[in-house]
Design a protein around this motif. Structure first.
Motif, PDB file in Angstrom:
ATOM      1  N   THR A  57      -6.270  -9.756  -5.098  1.00 56.33           N
ATOM      2  CA  THR A  57      -5.764 -10.724  -4.454  1.00 56.33           C
ATOM      3  C   THR A  57      -4.276 -11.545  -5.422  1.00 56.33           C
ATOM      4  OG1 THR A  57      -6.288 -13.112  -3.318  1.00 56.33           O
ATOM      5  CG2 THR A  57      -7.267 -12.642  -5.727  1.00 56.33           C
ATOM      6  N   GLY A  58      -3.587 -11.573  -4.508  1.00 57.72           N
ATOM      7  CA  GLY A  58      -2.466 -12.311  -5.346  1.00 57.72           C
ATOM      8  C   GLY A  58      -1.311 -11.569  -4.766  1.00 57.72           C
ATOM      9  N   ASN A  59      -0.973 -10.499  -4.189  1.00 60.75           N
ATOM     10  CA  ASN A  59      -0.526  -9.774  -4.919  1.00 60.75           C
ATOM     11  C   ASN A  59       0.265  -9.153  -3.471  1.00 60.75           C
ATOM     12  OD1 ASN A  59      -1.911  -7.366  -6.743  1.00 60.75           O
ATOM     13  ND2 ASN A  59      -3.265  -7.749  -5.387  1.00 60.75           N
ATOM     14  N   THR A  60       1.529  -8.550  -3.890  1.00 60.79           N
ATOM     15  CA  THR A  60       2.643  -8.267  -2.466  1.00 60.79           C
ATOM     16  C   THR A  60       2.394  -6.948  -2.220  1.00 60.79           C
ATOM     17  OG1 THR A  60       3.731  -9.633  -3.260  1.00 60.79           O
ATOM     18  CG2 THR A  60       4.700  -8.255  -2.039  1.00 60.79           C
ATOM     19  N   VAL A  61       1.655  -6.233  -0.983  1.00 59.30           N
ATOM     20  CA  VAL A  61       1.374  -5.051  -1.084  1.00 59.30           C
ATOM     21  C   VAL A  61       2.285  -4.217   0.508  1.00 59.30           C
ATOM     22  CG1 VAL A  61      -0.537  -3.498  -0.032  1.00 59.30           C
ATOM     23  CG2 VAL A  61      -0.677  -6.039  -1.334  1.00 59.30           C
ATOM     24  N   LEU A  62       3.021  -2.907  -0.019  1.00 61.72           N
ATOM     25  CA  LEU A  62       3.317  -2.158   0.885  1.00 61.72           C
ATOM     26  C   LEU A  62       2.370  -1.365   1.654  1.00 61.72           C
ATOM     27  CD1 LEU A  62       6.001  -1.120   2.812  1.00 61.72           C
ATOM     28  CD2 LEU A  62       6.672   0.313   1.181  1.00 61.72           C
ATOM     29  N   VAL A  63       1.590  -0.897   2.422  1.00 62.94           N
ATOM     30  CA  VAL A  63       1.124   0.004   2.867  1.00 62.94           C
ATOM     31  C   VAL A  63       1.790   1.020   4.114  1.00 62.94           C
ATOM     32  CG1 VAL A  63      -0.839   1.054   4.434  1.00 62.94           C
ATOM     33  CG2 VAL A  63      -0.934  -1.039   3.039  1.00 62.94           C
ATOM     34  N   ALA A  64       2.225   1.772   3.082  1.00 62.73           N
ATOM     35  CA  ALA A  64       3.215   2.798   4.797  1.00 62.73           C
ATOM     36  C   ALA A  64       2.219   4.055   5.487  1.00 62.73           C
ATOM     37  CB  ALA A  64       4.290   4.030   3.403  1.00 62.73           C
TER      38      ALA A  64
ATOM     39  N   PHE B  29      11.754  -8.941  -0.225  1.00 65.73           N
ATOM     40  CA  PHE B  29       9.970  -9.409  -1.293  1.00 65.73           C
ATOM     41  C   PHE B  29      10.402  -8.550  -2.833  1.00 65.73           C
ATOM     42  CE2 PHE B  29       8.859  -7.744   3.347  1.00 65.73           C
ATOM     43  CZ  PHE B  29       8.313  -9.324   3.741  1.00 65.73           C
ATOM     44  N   PRO B  30      11.006  -9.159  -3.674  1.00 67.93           N
ATOM     45  CA  PRO B  30      10.881  -8.539  -5.467  1.00 67.93           C
ATOM     46  C   PRO B  30      10.578  -9.055  -5.477  1.00 67.93           C
ATOM     47  CG  PRO B  30      12.243 -11.168  -4.554  1.00 67.93           C
ATOM     48  CD  PRO B  30      12.018 -10.381  -3.065  1.00 67.93           C
ATOM     49  N   ASP B  31       8.995  -9.799  -5.380  1.00 70.79           N
ATOM     50  CA  ASP B  31       7.723  -9.865  -6.148  1.00 70.79           C
ATOM     51  C   ASP B  31       6.836  -7.713  -6.096  1.00 70.79           C
ATOM     52  OD1 ASP B  31       7.570 -10.233  -3.764  1.00 70.79           O
ATOM     53  OD2 ASP B  31       6.600 -12.446  -4.359  1.00 70.79           O
ATOM     54  N   LEU B  32       7.423  -7.262  -5.036  1.00 68.82           N
ATOM     55  CA  LEU B  32       6.325  -6.174  -4.445  1.00 68.82           C
ATOM     56  C   LEU B  32       5.856  -5.502  -5.814  1.00 68.82           C
ATOM     57  CD1 LEU B  32       5.631  -3.885  -1.755  1.00 68.82           C
ATOM     58  CD2 LEU B  32       7.371  -2.834  -3.282  1.00 68.82           C
ATOM     59  N   ASP B  33       4.178  -6.163  -5.331  1.00 65.99           N
ATOM     60  CA  ASP B  33       3.376  -4.692  -6.850  1.00 65.99           C
ATOM     61  C   ASP B  33       2.565  -3.650  -6.430  1.00 65.99           C
ATOM     62  OD1 ASP B  33       1.707  -6.850  -6.413  1.00 65.99           O
ATOM     63  OD2 ASP B  33       2.100  -8.215  -7.642  1.00 65.99           O
ATOM     64  N   VAL B  34       2.620  -3.627  -5.150  1.00 64.77           N
ATOM     65  CA  VAL B  34       1.763  -2.619  -4.766  1.00 64.77           C
ATOM     66  C   VAL B  34       2.170  -1.708  -3.840  1.00 64.77           C
ATOM     67  CG1 VAL B  34      -0.849  -2.170  -4.131  1.00 64.77           C
ATOM     68  CG2 VAL B  34      -0.703  -4.252  -5.356  1.00 64.77           C
ATOM     69  N   LEU B  35       2.363  -0.880  -3.973  1.00 60.83           N
ATOM     70  CA  LEU B  35       2.428   0.005  -2.723  1.00 60.83           C
ATOM     71  C   LEU B  35       1.334   1.350  -2.462  1.00 60.83           C
ATOM     72  CD1 LEU B  35       4.648   3.073  -1.299  1.00 60.83           C
ATOM     73  CD2 LEU B  35       5.009   3.768  -3.607  1.00 60.83           C
ATOM     74  N   VAL B  36       0.765   1.338  -0.967  1.00 62.09           N
ATOM     75  CA  VAL B  36      -0.018   2.025  -0.479  1.00 62.09           C
ATOM     76  C   VAL B  36       0.777   3.320  -0.129  1.00 62.09           C
ATOM     77  CG1 VAL B  36      -2.073   2.684   0.475  1.00 62.09           C
ATOM     78  CG2 VAL B  36      -1.387   0.865  -0.884  1.00 62.09           C
ATOM     79  N   THR B  37       0.158   4.912   0.173  1.00 64.00           N
ATOM     80  CA  THR B  37       0.838   5.629   0.530  1.00 64.00           C
ATOM     81  C   THR B  37       0.014   6.705   1.053  1.00 64.00           C
ATOM     82  OG1 THR B  37       0.971   7.203  -0.994  1.00 64.00           O
ATOM     83  CG2 THR B  37       2.803   6.650  -1.752  1.00 64.00           C
TER      84      THR B  37
ATOM     85  N   VAL C 109       0.939  -9.269   2.895  1.00 63.66           N
ATOM     86  CA  VAL C 109       0.449  -7.062   3.795  1.00 63.66           C
ATOM     87  C   VAL C 109       2.131  -7.198   3.843  1.00 63.66           C
ATOM     88  CG1 VAL C 109      -0.560  -5.808   4.402  1.00 63.66           C
ATOM     89  CG2 VAL C 109      -1.449  -7.367   2.609  1.00 63.66           C
ATOM     90  N   ILE C 110       2.394  -6.177   3.888  1.00 68.50           N
ATOM     91  CA  ILE C 110       3.927  -4.778   4.600  1.00 68.50           C
ATOM     92  C   ILE C 110       3.300  -3.429   5.024  1.00 68.50           C
ATOM     93  CG2 ILE C 110       6.106  -4.509   4.696  1.00 68.50           C
ATOM     94  CD1 ILE C 110       6.093  -6.570   1.281  1.00 68.50           C
ATOM     95  N   VAL C 111       3.608  -3.946   6.701  1.00 70.43           N
ATOM     96  CA  VAL C 111       2.793  -3.045   7.213  1.00 70.43           C
ATOM     97  C   VAL C 111       4.184  -2.038   7.780  1.00 70.43           C
ATOM     98  CG1 VAL C 111       0.119  -3.756   8.091  1.00 70.43           C
ATOM     99  CG2 VAL C 111       2.833  -4.028   9.395  1.00 70.43           C
ATOM    100  N   SER C 112       3.919  -0.766   8.300  1.00 72.47           N
ATOM    101  CA  SER C 112       4.978   0.151   7.883  1.00 72.47           C
ATOM    102  C   SER C 112       4.506   1.480   8.393  1.00 72.47           C
ATOM    103  CB  SER C 112       5.768   0.358   6.629  1.00 72.47           C
ATOM    104  OG  SER C 112       7.084   1.427   6.772  1.00 72.47           O
ATOM    105  N   GLY C 113       5.685   1.671   9.519  1.00 72.89           N
ATOM    106  CA  GLY C 113       5.163   3.601  10.120  1.00 72.89           C
ATOM    107  C   GLY C 113       6.605   3.389  11.466  1.00 72.89           C
ATOM    108  N   ARG C 114       6.896   4.872  11.490  1.00 74.04           N
ATOM    109  CA  ARG C 114       7.332   4.885  12.763  1.00 74.04           C
ATOM    110  C   ARG C 114       7.105   3.957  14.179  1.00 74.04           C
ATOM    111  NH1 ARG C 114       5.689  10.845  13.585  1.00 74.04           N
ATOM    112  NH2 ARG C 114       3.480   9.537  13.074  1.00 74.04           N
ATOM    113  N   ARG C 115       6.210   3.359  14.376  1.00 71.51           N
ATOM    114  CA  ARG C 115       5.833   2.991  16.291  1.00 71.51           C
ATOM    115  C   ARG C 115       6.173   1.324  15.673  1.00 71.51           C
ATOM    116  NH1 ARG C 115       0.017   5.177  17.260  1.00 71.51           N
ATOM    117  NH2 ARG C 115      -0.222   5.317  14.938  1.00 71.51           N
ATOM    118  N   GLU C 116       7.372   1.516  16.298  1.00 69.94           N
ATOM    119  CA  GLU C 116       8.025  -0.213  16.180  1.00 69.94           C
ATOM    120  C   GLU C 116       6.893  -1.368  16.804  1.00 69.94           C
ATOM    121  OE1 GLU C 116      11.976  -0.425  16.334  1.00 69.94           O
ATOM    122  OE2 GLU C 116      11.979  -2.709  15.783  1.00 69.94           O
ATOM    123  N   ASP C 117       6.475  -0.819  17.628  1.00 67.34           N
ATOM    124  CA  ASP C 117       5.731  -1.887  19.181  1.00 67.34           C
ATOM    125  C   ASP C 117       4.654  -1.850  18.651  1.00 67.34           C
ATOM    126  OD1 ASP C 117       5.355   1.183  19.105  1.00 67.34           O
ATOM    127  OD2 ASP C 117       4.389   1.429  20.884  1.00 67.34           O
TER     128      ASP C 117
END
Ligand SMILES: NC(=O)c1ccc[n+]([C@@H]2O[C@H](COP(=O)([O-])OP(=O)(O)OC[C@H]3O[C@@H](n4cnc5c(N)ncnc54)[C@H](OP(=O)(O)O)[C@@H]3O)[C@@H](O)[C@H]2O)c1
Length: 247
Positions: free
Chosen positions: A4-11, A76-84, A32-40
């Motif tokens: 818990t307590g992380n800032t996570v990018l899930v690409a 998000f300068p505190d991003l500390d987890v990257l999920v590829t 959590v920041i979700v990411s992908g190509r499908r904007e909708d």
């Protein structure tokens, strides 16, 4: 990785395992920041799950990976987890040259996408008090499913890349984890209803219990992936390859 307590990018979080993991991490008290190509899809996820953030990113576009991640770090300068997580899997018939388009797209997405995200974010992550890079391979990194040759090859390459990344970053505070899913019921290869694939929620339950159990092993392995992950070590490689070949 703290649970818990992380800032996570899930690409690669607009569907399937990525979306499921993003929602579980959000519920566990992570930003959590979700990411992908499908904007909708991203807009829908954000509107249905207040607090989740999103960013459009195609990992096959090198300039976009560079620019979008730079903008993301401003937000998000505190991003500390990257999920590829971003990945694709399609069958290829190697008898005919027209498999090449799928092969090239698969390398660009699964392998180059992973490497580009790592290149774009590792220096930032290494500057954080504690950080995690989680790559995503597959049981098929360890014994191939012959109808998807380039997919298997990219996942074997992601595994190998991850091993080297972990060794190189051992002198930083970035831990390197590798999620190794078995067959899971998602849109990948149209296996949403496959009887031989694991239900997504059951898979996520097991993954979250591993992530919540303190110090994680280098490889996040649910029980169902062990037969293929350890086939070679157990002297069962040929049997497993025959099974995956449908012979
Ligand atoms: N399901 C399984 O049986 C299984 C087994 C082992 C490993 N895996 C791995 O798990 C990961 C997630 O797969 P899944 O099963 O959840 O399948 P999925 O539902 O099809 O999800 C794939 C995700 O990757 C994203 N993606 C694909 N190409 C992309 C690109 N060029 N740029 C950015 N994002 C991209 C997709 O988003 P957009 O389409 O919106 O871009 C989507 O969010 C993949 O790496 C896959 O190889 C899955």
């Amino acid at each position: 990785m703290n649970a818990t307590g992380n800032t996570v990018l899930v690409a690669g979080a607009t569907s399937g395992i990525g979306l499921g993991l993003a929602l579980r991490l959000h519920a566990a008290g992570n930003r959590v920041i979700v990411s992908g190509r499908r904007e909708d899809r991203l807009k829908q996820i954000v509107s249905e799950h207040p607090g989740i953030e999103s960013v459009v990113l195609d990992v096959t576009d090198p300039a976009a990976v560079r620019d979008v991640t730079a903008q993301l770090l401003q937000r998000f300068p505190d991003l500390d987890v990257l999920v590829t997580m971003a990945g694709m899997m399609l069958p290829e018939d190697l008898h005919h040259a027209d498999f090449l388009a799928v092969a090239e797209a698969t390398v660009a997405t699964n392998l180059l996408g992973t490497i580009r995200l790592v290149a774009a974010l590792t220096e930032h992550l290494a500057g954080r008090p504690r950080a995690t890079i989680m790559t995503v391979s597959s049981g098929l990194a360890f014994v191939p499913l012959p109808i998807a040759p380039t997919y298997n090859a990219t996942k074997a390459a992601v595994h190998s890349f991850t091993e080297s990344l972990r060794v190189q970053l051992a002198d930083t505070r970035v831990e390197v984890l590798e999620l190794v899913p078995p067959a899971v019921r998602t849109a990948l290869m149209g296996q949403e209803d496959s009887a031989t694939a694991m239900p997504l929620d059951t898979f996520l339950d097991e993954v979250m219990s591993i992530l919540g159990a303190g110090r994680q092993p280098d490889e996040i392995l649910v029980k169902a992936v062990e037969p293929v992950r350890f086939a070679e070590a157990r002297g069962e490689y040929s049997t497993m390859l025959r099974l995956l070949s449908g012979r």
